[in-house]
Scaffold this active site. Structure first.
Site, PDB file in Angstrom:
ATOM      1  N   MET A   1       1.146  -0.982  -0.153  1.00  0.00           N
ATOM      2  CA  MET A   1       0.080  -0.113   0.042  1.00  0.00           C
ATOM      3  C   MET A   1       1.119   1.309  -0.077  1.00  0.00           C
ATOM      4  O   MET A   1       1.577   0.930  -0.007  1.00  0.00           O
ATOM      5  CB  MET A   1      -0.774   0.115   1.407  1.00  0.00           C
ATOM      6  CG  MET A   1      -1.943   0.879   0.769  1.00  0.00           C
ATOM      7  SD  MET A   1      -3.518   0.676   2.050  1.00  0.00           S
ATOM      8  CE  MET A   1      -3.014   1.278   4.075  1.00  0.00           C
ATOM      9  N   CYS A   2       0.649   2.407  -0.441  1.00  0.00           N
ATOM     10  CA  CYS A   2       1.227   3.449  -1.149  1.00  0.00           C
ATOM     11  C   CYS A   2       0.243   4.924  -1.212  1.00  0.00           C
ATOM     12  O   CYS A   2      -0.737   4.489  -1.751  1.00  0.00           O
ATOM     13  CB  CYS A   2       2.055   3.383  -1.422  1.00  0.00           C
ATOM     14  SG  CYS A   2       3.701   2.519  -1.385  1.00  0.00           S
TER      15      CYS A   2
END
Lengths: 298, 227
Positions: A1-2
């Site tokens: 996730m970013c």
């Protein structure tokens, strides 16, 4: 996730607020990426001048005589504006490659984050709000900018592994996802003389686009080609001097939201990132289609 | 009408308040203001109450819903009404990926478009999308009905079990083991009922029905020992 945020201004009256708007968006995306944060901001271009954004872990030592040394080595006048661990070096256009060579030959650990006419890149390890405060991002003006909050998967949590990545003049890329064929592609691109400095997958994506464009592709064509040549998951947001673009891989499991009003086009990994933008309640909000290239330019 | 303003009330407090409702008193109508893209808005409700969310929400809105009638006036992020058990969820705008995933019952209505993986692994939920749906929708869908008034993306109904898929517009491609099937009177009756409950004026006769060919290895008794 970013987390990814982007803001492309159509309304010039918002330009002084670009940094403030982007900083709020970036901080909202902290829980998608608390490891590191970075921002590429486009603006303050001056005819005949080029800008290098540089970074050092020991800026007091590394930056102390740099402007004078560059000036002597290149025989031109050089300005240096320091911002915490980063500095913007301003020199005559056409001197960027020579300056890179001088910097590479110096002792110390100076890294060149970007070069170009309009781009400046600031990125560090740490919480987005701390990174933003170190560089006073909220005070910056500009025409468009891209920000990234990182939750690392493919390479270590370091300044060099933070996004955005710039592999060509005024070009940058941020990425949510992971590329699976980056090692092979890195070898291939390096053989072709493309500069890749880290072991990070996203930098390979950025270098791939730069390489395509050096070989005559437009940014749109390069992005189209990435859909075939890059294997893995990606939502990319790319910046150029003129504007910004968005592309998602065909599976499109990495989130993306776009919003457009008469004043701006905004990108967010989540709608949450955009709720502070002026007039967002009346914006057209939509999810970009998989395997489709979107681009806005001035 | 009870109001909860998320600009001043913490998200968890709002969900706890709604989850504590039994439907036994007269507080059966609730309005949530300023969701501003928050995640998990109106999740885990279990009472016959009406909840209107005014604005856009983030991930997992109306997840695990039981009995409640939830109406979102904006668009929703990924995983709306995931694992819904019963009740209704109506979205006026668009829904992001995996809308209604693994839902076991109730009705999910999306008045705009739904993106990829709509109805993935649905297990009894009914989903009506007024607009289009994205790729890989109804992947491994087991039971329930997915009604699409617009077009469907690539690989519709891949590895489908017993769910029924109805599409009015075009289907970009069918997934593995998904085929078009004959529309019989009982299907038209199911469609008419769902379209009416979803507030759509589309005609059942305009739809095509898709379902499982039941030819995948999972349907072959000789493979039963493998699982």
């Amino acid at each position: 996730m970013c987390g990814i945020v982007g803001l492309f201004l159509k309304d010039k009256s918002l330009e002084p607020q670009l940094g403030a708007l982007l900083t709020d968006m970036l901080i909202t995306m902290t829980d998608r990426g608390p490891d590191s944060a970075g921002i590429a901001i486009y603006g303050a271009e001056q005819d005949g001048l080029a800008k290098l954004t540089i970074q050092s872990d020991a800026p007091d030592d590394d930056f102390a005589t740099l402007a004078a040394d560059l000036s002597t080595a290149l025989g031109v006048s050089v300005d240096l504006h320091r911002k915490d661990s980063h500095a913007v070096v301003i020199l005559p256009a056409g001197q960027a490659a020579a300056a890179r060579a001088v910097i590479a030959g110096r002792p110390g650990q100076i890294r060149v984050m970007s070069d170009g006419n309009a781009i400046e890149i600031y990125k560090e390890v740490g919480l987005p709000q701390d990174v933003a405060a170190r560089f006073a991002l909220s005070k910056m003006a500009g025409t468009h900018g891209i920000g990234h909050t990182r939750m690392a998967t493919e390479s270590a949590v370091t300044t060099q592994g933070a996004h955005p990545f710039s592999t060509g003049p005024d070009q940058c890329l941020v990425h949510n996802g992971s590329l699976s064929n980056h090692n092979n592609l890195r070898r291939k691109l390096r053989r072709d003389g493309v500069r890749i400095e880290s072991e990070n997958d996203t930098e390979v994506g950025a270098a791939y686009l730069t390489w395509k464009m050096q070989n005559g592709a437009t940014l749109g064509e390069a992005l189209e080609a990435s859909l075939t040549d890059l294997d893995g998951f990606f939502t990319f947001v790319v910046g150029t001097k003129e504007g910004f673009g968005v592309v998602r891989d065909p599976i499109a499991c990495k989130p993306a939201v776009l919003a457009e009003t008469d004043q701006y086009v905004a990108f967010g990994s989540e709608y949450r990132a955009m709720v502070g933008l002026p007039g967002i309640e009346a914006a057209r909000v939509w999810e970009p289609e998989p395997a489709t290239v979107y681009f806005w330019s001035h | 009408m009870q109001q909860i303003d998320l600009a001043t009330t913490p998200l968890r407090e709002m969900n706890e308040t709604l989850q504590a409702q039994t439907g036994a008193d007269n507080q059966t109508a609730w309005e949530i203001l300023n969701p501003r893209g928050s995640h998990a808005v109106a999740c885990g409700l279990d009472a016959p109450i009406e909840v209107t969310v005014r604005g856009h929400t983030g991930y997992y809105c109306a997840g695990m819903n039981k009995q409640a009638a939830i109406h979102v006036t904006g668009s929703v992020g990924p995983g709306v009404a995931e694992n819904m058990m019963s009740g209704t969820v109506v979205i006026d705008g668009d829904a992001s990926q995996y809308a209604g995933a693994t839902g076991r019952g109730g009705l999910l209505v999306i008045k705009g478009n739904a993106s990829s993986r709509c109805g993935i692994s649905m297990k009894g939920i009914d989903i009506v999308v007024h607009g289009n749906i994205g790729h890989m929708s109804a992947f491994m869908a087991q039971v329930g009905n997915l009604v699409v008034c617009g077009d469907a993306g690539e690989a519709l109904g891949d590895s489908l079990y017993e769910a029924r898929l109805f599409v009015r517009g075009s289907v970009k491609s069918l997934g593995s083991d998904c085929i078009e099937k004959e529309m019989r009177p009982e299907h038209l009756a199911i469609l008419a009922d769902l379209l009416e409950r979803a507030g759509s004026d589309a005609k059942p006769e305009e739809f095509r029905r898709y379902g499982s060919a039941r030819k995948l290895y999972t349907f072959d008794i000789d493979n039963a020992a493998a699982y």
